[in-house]
Write an enzyme that holds these catalytic residues in place. Sequence first.
Site, PDB file in Angstrom:
ATOM      1  N   LYS A 170       0.886  -1.175   0.000  1.00 15.06           N
ATOM      2  CA  LYS A 170       0.000   0.000   0.000  1.00 15.06           C
ATOM      3  C   LYS A 170       0.922   1.222   0.000  1.00 15.06           C
ATOM      4  O   LYS A 170       1.453   1.603   1.037  1.00 15.06           O
ATOM      5  CB  LYS A 170      -0.884  -0.029   1.245  1.00 15.06           C
ATOM      6  CG  LYS A 170      -2.217   0.721   1.125  1.00 15.06           C
ATOM      7  CD  LYS A 170      -2.099   2.166   0.744  1.00 15.06           C
ATOM      8  CE  LYS A 170      -1.716   3.060   1.894  1.00 15.06           C
ATOM      9  NZ  LYS A 170      -1.505   4.468   1.456  1.00 15.06           N
ATOM     10  N   PRO A 204      -5.767   5.606   6.250  1.00 16.71           N
ATOM     11  CA  PRO A 204      -6.707   5.135   7.272  1.00 16.71           C
ATOM     12  C   PRO A 204      -7.715   4.103   6.751  1.00 16.71           C
ATOM     13  O   PRO A 204      -8.418   3.493   7.547  1.00 16.71           O
ATOM     14  CB  PRO A 204      -7.433   6.425   7.693  1.00 16.71           C
ATOM     15  CG  PRO A 204      -6.536   7.544   7.255  1.00 16.71           C
ATOM     16  CD  PRO A 204      -5.838   7.060   6.025  1.00 16.71           C
ATOM     17  N   GLY A 207      -4.587   1.268   4.129  1.00 17.13           N
ATOM     18  CA  GLY A 207      -3.408   0.998   4.958  1.00 17.13           C
ATOM     19  C   GLY A 207      -3.803   0.296   6.246  1.00 17.13           C
ATOM     20  O   GLY A 207      -3.213  -0.718   6.638  1.00 17.13           O
ATOM     21  N   GLU A 245       9.966   1.889  10.329  1.00 18.55           N
ATOM     22  CA  GLU A 245      10.999   2.887   9.994  1.00 18.55           C
ATOM     23  C   GLU A 245      10.317   4.240  10.125  1.00 18.55           C
ATOM     24  O   GLU A 245       9.484   4.598   9.299  1.00 18.55           O
ATOM     25  CB  GLU A 245      11.491   2.698   8.556  1.00 18.55           C
ATOM     26  CG  GLU A 245      12.183   1.376   8.294  1.00 18.55           C
ATOM     27  CD  GLU A 245      13.566   1.290   8.898  1.00 18.55           C
ATOM     28  OE1 GLU A 245      14.104   2.339   9.307  1.00 18.55           O
ATOM     29  OE2 GLU A 245      14.096   0.172   8.984  1.00 18.55           O
ATOM     30  N   CYS A 279      13.992  11.437   5.955  1.00 15.66           N
ATOM     31  CA  CYS A 279      13.868  11.106   7.377  1.00 15.66           C
ATOM     32  C   CYS A 279      15.214  11.145   8.090  1.00 15.66           C
ATOM     33  O   CYS A 279      15.287  11.447   9.270  1.00 15.66           O
ATOM     34  CB  CYS A 279      13.217   9.749   7.540  1.00 15.66           C
ATOM     35  SG  CYS A 279      13.953   8.514   6.482  1.00 15.66           S
ATOM     36  N   GLU A 369      10.289  16.720  14.237  1.00 16.96           N
ATOM     37  CA  GLU A 369      10.639  16.533  12.835  1.00 16.96           C
ATOM     38  C   GLU A 369       9.807  17.481  11.974  1.00 16.96           C
ATOM     39  O   GLU A 369       8.586  17.461  12.038  1.00 16.96           O
ATOM     40  CB  GLU A 369      10.357  15.088  12.427  1.00 16.96           C
ATOM     41  CG  GLU A 369      10.748  14.812  11.008  1.00 16.96           C
ATOM     42  CD  GLU A 369      10.564  13.352  10.646  1.00 16.96           C
ATOM     43  OE1 GLU A 369       9.449  12.846  10.798  1.00 16.96           O
ATOM     44  OE2 GLU A 369      11.546  12.735  10.209  1.00 16.96           O
TER      45      GLU A 369
HETATM   46  P1  NAD Z   1       2.471   8.834   7.195  1.00 11.19           P
HETATM   47  O1  NAD Z   1       2.746   8.076   8.419  1.00 11.19           O
HETATM   48  O2  NAD Z   1       1.350   9.789   7.210  1.00 11.19           O
HETATM   49  O3  NAD Z   1       2.162   7.840   5.980  1.00 11.19           O
HETATM   50  C1  NAD Z   1       2.999   6.761   5.641  1.00 11.19           C
HETATM   51  C2  NAD Z   1       2.165   5.664   5.021  1.00 11.19           C
HETATM   52  O4  NAD Z   1       1.248   5.185   5.987  1.00 11.19           O
HETATM   53  C3  NAD Z   1       1.332   6.100   3.822  1.00 11.19           C
HETATM   54  O5  NAD Z   1       1.268   5.051   2.883  1.00 11.19           O
HETATM   55  C4  NAD Z   1      -0.029   6.321   4.446  1.00 11.19           C
HETATM   56  O6  NAD Z   1      -1.084   6.167   3.518  1.00 11.19           O
HETATM   57  C5  NAD Z   1      -0.062   5.217   5.476  1.00 11.19           C
HETATM   58  N1  NAD Z   1      -0.994   5.439   6.592  1.00 11.19           N
HETATM   59  C6  NAD Z   1      -1.448   6.625   7.100  1.00 11.19           C
HETATM   60  N2  NAD Z   1      -2.307   6.401   8.105  1.00 11.19           N
HETATM   61  C7  NAD Z   1      -2.390   5.055   8.258  1.00 11.19           C
HETATM   62  C8  NAD Z   1      -3.098   4.207   9.144  1.00 11.19           C
HETATM   63  N3  NAD Z   1      -3.909   4.691  10.077  1.00 11.19           N
HETATM   64  N4  NAD Z   1      -2.935   2.866   9.023  1.00 11.19           N
HETATM   65  C9  NAD Z   1      -2.107   2.357   8.098  1.00 11.19           C
HETATM   66  N5  NAD Z   1      -1.425   3.112   7.219  1.00 11.19           N
HETATM   67  C10 NAD Z   1      -1.553   4.441   7.301  1.00 11.19           C
HETATM   68  O7  NAD Z   1       3.827   9.509   6.822  1.00 11.19           O
HETATM   69  P2  NAD Z   1       4.152  10.410   5.555  1.00 11.19           P
HETATM   70  O8  NAD Z   1       3.637  11.772   5.788  1.00 11.19           O
HETATM   71  O9  NAD Z   1       3.695   9.725   4.322  1.00 11.19           O
HETATM   72  O10 NAD Z   1       5.753  10.368   5.561  1.00 11.19           O
HETATM   73  C11 NAD Z   1       6.498  11.239   6.327  1.00 11.19           C
HETATM   74  C12 NAD Z   1       7.033  10.536   7.556  1.00 11.19           C
HETATM   75  O11 NAD Z   1       7.700   9.313   7.227  1.00 11.19           O
HETATM   76  C13 NAD Z   1       8.062  11.346   8.266  1.00 11.19           C
HETATM   77  O12 NAD Z   1       7.803  11.333   9.656  1.00 11.19           O
HETATM   78  C14 NAD Z   1       9.374  10.635   7.977  1.00 11.19           C
HETATM   79  O13 NAD Z   1      10.385  10.814   8.885  1.00 11.19           O
HETATM   80  C15 NAD Z   1       8.956   9.231   7.887  1.00 11.19           C
HETATM   81  N6  NAD Z   1       9.912   8.461   7.090  1.00 11.19           N
HETATM   82  C16 NAD Z   1      10.749   7.585   7.737  1.00 11.19           C
HETATM   83  C17 NAD Z   1      11.675   6.847   7.011  1.00 11.19           C
HETATM   84  C18 NAD Z   1      12.586   5.868   7.661  1.00 11.19           C
HETATM   85  O14 NAD Z   1      13.145   5.032   6.981  1.00 11.19           O
HETATM   86  N7  NAD Z   1      12.776   5.909   8.943  1.00 11.19           N
HETATM   87  C19 NAD Z   1      11.740   7.016   5.644  1.00 11.19           C
HETATM   88  C20 NAD Z   1      10.887   7.922   5.021  1.00 11.19           C
HETATM   89  C21 NAD Z   1       9.958   8.636   5.772  1.00 11.19           C
END
Ligand code: NAD
Length: 462
Positions: A170, A204, A207, A245, A279, A369
Amino acid sequence: MKAHDGMYIGGAWRPGAGSDVIEVVNPADEQVIATVPAGTAEDVDTAVRAARAAFPGWAATPPAERAARLAALRDVLEARKDEIAETVTAELGSPPALSRTVHAGVPVAVAGSYADLAATYAFEEKAGNSTVLHEPVGVVGAITPWNYPLHQIVAKVAPALAAGCAVVLKPAEDTPLTAQLFAEAVHEAGIPAGVFNLVTGLGPVAGQALAEHPDVDLVSFTGSTAVGRRIGAVAGGAVKRVALELGGKSANVILPSADLAKAVAVGVANVMSNSGQTCSAWTRMLVHRDQYDEAVELAATAAAKYGERIGPVVNAKQQARVRGYIEKGVAEGARLVAGGPESPREQGYYISPTVFADVTPDMTIAQEEIFGPVLSILRYEDEDDALRVANGTVYGLAGAVWAGDESEAVAFARRMDTGQVDINGGRFNPLAPFGGYKQSGVGRELGVHGLTEYLQTKSLQF
Ligand code: NAD
């Protein structure tokens, strides 16, 4: 590329169960460039069933054959590099050169590394009177963010397939076109039907359905700490494996013996690259008080030069969020030396490369962040003080140390609570484990450590 109006499930593109769509917007000009289906729990269920059906056959496929399919996947990604780069630029907004070298280039290296590992990893070992089998965990639910749209996908799917797992992906709603291209590449590489499945959709909805699905054995999530916490709780409740991650607030520690100009220049470039949406970006620069003013001046000049080259952030919400943090920095007393909250262009979700001086460790911009092109420069008194500041957040994903002598930098890096440290500007290594200490996550990606996340052991005693 042409967007698919279906989802890739069981080896074919099929229509979703519902009729809702997600609009994909180009953040550089705010125009809708495509729509993709908004998957439902029903689509997720269909995809998980397809993965479950394909799993035994793929798990039993000899590692050498899995390696051959992954090598084919790497070759397709290489052959379609230009198209991938153009697609990432269109939906993420990253400048074309960055899209080619990093967004399209790094996944080729990572896919290649797992083709090699599948061929060479010892999936069986001896321990005394036992033979230990390293078996695939099963069906993987992979949930990825938009910031490195293809890299994040490949960093999960390639090791999962190398291990013998089947996957349902997803991807982030902002960047589904790159995910569709990846599904095409999987198909072209001859990976059997059902081994990889793609469900586009909202976090939401799709995912959450994937994370909660009872027939998913492992959830691998990259994204925000807030969502990661929820996914960890769901996985814990169901006693299923989970890899998280999450976010970061990494420190770039410049020790007094370092080449200050180089450390500052590389540090600024690191934060501004990908419009700050990395990140592992070194968003806190730590400078000794005697060199502080000089470092601030160098950073402000470097950031101003970056202004012409920076791409937009991914969407309007992210732009508003980053501007909010910049305003908060000013309100809490930090000194703006480059950029600011005003939009530099009338159209597109742009943020000026921004640098704050006189940032103290307790300020919001030094703790949270931001995920935008915003650098905070903090002052330290001595090495112990620098270490306290470097380790003084809830995160621990990455970092950097600069010193005149490599061993001095390494000695400092050993004391840092973080999963990766670049020494004097060390290069990205696709084989080095990547992942977080503290609230930056659970588990590791890349290299052999990334592969073992998708394996479980079975011991046979003789
Ligand atoms: P996000 O958590 O909003 O979304 C990430 C993914 O999760 C998307 O596919 C989203 O659709 C899904 N998602 C959202 N709500 C969900 C739920 N309730 N249940 C299941 N899935 C759900 O994050 P973002 O805004 O897309 O990305 C930015 C964040 O990601 C930053 O905090 C960044 O640091 C982090 N990030 C971390 C790494 C790492 O390797 N540590 C890498 C890239 C990004």
